[in-house]
Design a protein around this motif. Structure first.
Motif, PDB file in Angstrom:
ATOM      1  N   THR A 144       0.640  -1.246   0.028  1.00  0.00           N
ATOM      2  CA  THR A 144      -0.017  -0.074  -0.087  1.00  0.00           C
ATOM      3  C   THR A 144       0.798   1.255  -0.034  1.00  0.00           C
ATOM      4  O   THR A 144       0.633   2.372  -0.774  1.00  0.00           O
ATOM      5  CB  THR A 144      -0.855  -0.072   1.245  1.00  0.00           C
ATOM      6  OG1 THR A 144      -1.537  -1.159   1.433  1.00  0.00           O
ATOM      7  CG2 THR A 144      -1.920   1.220   1.264  1.00  0.00           C
ATOM      8  N   ALA A 145       1.831   1.224   0.960  1.00  0.00           N
ATOM      9  CA  ALA A 145       2.710   2.491   0.907  1.00  0.00           C
ATOM     10  C   ALA A 145       3.684   2.738  -0.585  1.00  0.00           C
ATOM     11  O   ALA A 145       3.532   3.938  -0.992  1.00  0.00           O
ATOM     12  CB  ALA A 145       3.743   2.184   2.173  1.00  0.00           C
ATOM     13  N   ILE A 146       4.158   1.590  -0.823  1.00  0.00           N
ATOM     14  CA  ILE A 146       5.041   1.740  -2.089  1.00  0.00           C
ATOM     15  C   ILE A 146       3.920   2.308  -3.536  1.00  0.00           C
ATOM     16  O   ILE A 146       4.342   3.191  -4.157  1.00  0.00           O
ATOM     17  CB  ILE A 146       5.494   0.432  -2.511  1.00  0.00           C
ATOM     18  CG1 ILE A 146       6.420   0.064  -1.560  1.00  0.00           C
ATOM     19  CG2 ILE A 146       6.253   0.667  -3.978  1.00  0.00           C
ATOM     20  CD1 ILE A 146       6.923  -1.374  -1.821  1.00  0.00           C
ATOM     21  N   PHE A 147       2.883   1.939  -3.330  1.00  0.00           N
ATOM     22  CA  PHE A 147       1.951   2.070  -4.485  1.00  0.00           C
ATOM     23  C   PHE A 147       1.391   3.458  -4.412  1.00  0.00           C
ATOM     24  O   PHE A 147       1.259   4.295  -5.121  1.00  0.00           O
ATOM     25  CB  PHE A 147       0.793   1.246  -4.685  1.00  0.00           C
ATOM     26  CG  PHE A 147       1.323  -0.090  -5.528  1.00  0.00           C
ATOM     27  CD1 PHE A 147       1.848   0.148  -6.844  1.00  0.00           C
ATOM     28  CD2 PHE A 147       1.385  -1.271  -4.964  1.00  0.00           C
ATOM     29  CE1 PHE A 147       2.141  -0.978  -7.589  1.00  0.00           C
ATOM     30  CE2 PHE A 147       1.707  -2.338  -5.558  1.00  0.00           C
ATOM     31  CZ  PHE A 147       2.116  -2.221  -7.019  1.00  0.00           C
ATOM     32  N   ALA A 148       1.176   3.790  -3.058  1.00  0.00           N
ATOM     33  CA  ALA A 148       0.546   5.227  -2.709  1.00  0.00           C
ATOM     34  C   ALA A 148       1.718   6.163  -3.287  1.00  0.00           C
ATOM     35  O   ALA A 148       1.383   7.375  -3.895  1.00  0.00           O
ATOM     36  CB  ALA A 148       0.553   5.178  -1.179  1.00  0.00           C
TER      37      ALA A 148
END
Ligand code: PHE
Length: 341
Positions: free
Chosen positions: A111-115
């Motif tokens: 979630t953090a990387i794609f965010a």
């Protein structure tokens, strides 16, 4: 009289008993006070001996009362100190701290990387309308993909006229829900639980996927390749090459299965080096029929979608050979891999 009171005071059990004695002896109507009142009727000679004697007795009793009161208070304090005694040098009891499950850690990391690449999070239900899970994704009723997916169907009682529901077999139905809710352009990921009737070393009936969807005017497979390589390099902490193999999904056209570069050494996988390839996801350009089903005009919009196994990439990162261990809740296993204290 003196002995009676001194003795009684000495053996008084508590403050209440002491107070009662005080009233009896030196209170306004106490025995000694009454005797003092009688002094007036005495002859001066009698008074001269009886007066001081009574005064002395009164003083003696008063100080005996005061002494006993202090003694009682001391005893009470001693008792409390004894009862509430605490060994502050005792070492603390070992308290085990919980930790985030590896699958949840990887979920959050995805979630953090794609965010960082501009993808918001979309969600959908795990008990899904079969129209979202299949039909809207260009998998009509007779399509073999329904059987291949080992679908769990929800039981419907006779007379239940709600649409048939399934445990979602992938996160792709969230593509439809997100486009219906937001329209285009859209850039979302959808991490979540999915279900298939399958069980062996690399399959569990519940597992996790993260769906990706990017729709805009001119999104292409090149954007997909960049996003995925960017993701894997960030996730594995080293440059990772991808390989696209032509494949088929009813909801993408063209479709590709994506492998990541790795090496096998003595049974352990190293991602980002070597000449081997490992399949990690399915992807493709979103099929026009899917856009249409979700209310997005395919003559104006296009884009990619992918679906990746979260558990799969967690196994790769931590070198875990058996997927089932993730869901056994065995503390010894969690500790062995450093996932719990
Ligand atoms: N839903 C597919 C699966 O579960 C993966 C996929 C998602 C493929 C999106 C293409 C596009 O296998």
């Amino acid at each position: 009289l003196r002995d009676k009171y001194i003795q009684a005071i000495g053996s008084a059990a508590d403050e209440a008993a002491l107070e009662e004695l005080r009233v009896q002896a030196v209170g306004k109507k106490g025995e000694i006070s009454l005797k003092m009142r009688e002094l007036g009727k005495m002859t001066p000679e009698e008074r001269q001996t009886a007066g001081p004697a009574l005064n002395a007795l009164k003083d003696e009793i008063n100080s005996a009362l005061a002494a006993k009161k202090t003694a009682l208070a001391d005893a009470a304090l001693d008792e409390r100190l004894q009862a509430e005694w605490l060994d502050v040098t005792l070492p603390g009891r070992d308290r085990r701290v919980g930790s985030i499950h590896p699958v949840s850690q990887v979920w959050e990391e995805c979630t953090a990387i794609f965010a960082d690449m501009g993808f918001a999070v979309a969600e959908g239900p795990q008990v899904e309308d079969d129209w979202y899970n299949f039909d809207a994704l260009n998998i009509p009723g007779h399509h073999p993909a329904r059987a291949e997916m080992d679908t769990f169907y929800m039981h419907r009682a006779a007379g239940d006229d709600r649409p048939p529901h399934v445990l979602r077999t992938h996160t792709s139905p969230v593509q439809i829900r997100a486009m219906q809710a937001q329209g285009a352009p859209i850039r979302v990921i959808a991490p979540g639980r999915v279900y298939r009737a399958d069980y062996d070393q690399t399959h569990t009936p519940m597992f996790h996927q993260v769906e990706g969807l990017a729709i805009d005017r001119d999104i292409s497979m090149a954007n997909l390749k960049w996003v995925l390589e960017e993701f894997f390099s960030a996730y594995f902490g080293t440059k990772v090459k991808t390989r696209f193999r032509a494949s088929h999904f009813p909801f993408t056209e063209p479709s590709a299965e994506v492998d990541i570069q790795c090496s096998w050494e003595g049974g352990t996988v190293k991602v980002g080096e070597g000449d081997d390839w490992l399949e990690v996801l399915g992807s493709g350009m979103v099929h026009p029929k899917v856009l249409e089903a979700a209310g997005v005009d395919p003559s104006q919009w296009q884009g990619f979608a992918f679906g990746m196994g979260i558990d799969r990439i967690a196994m790769l990162k931590y070198g875990i050979p058996d997927l089932r261990a993730f869901f056994d809740s065995d503390l010894r296993w969690l500790r062995h891999y450093g996932f719990s204290a």
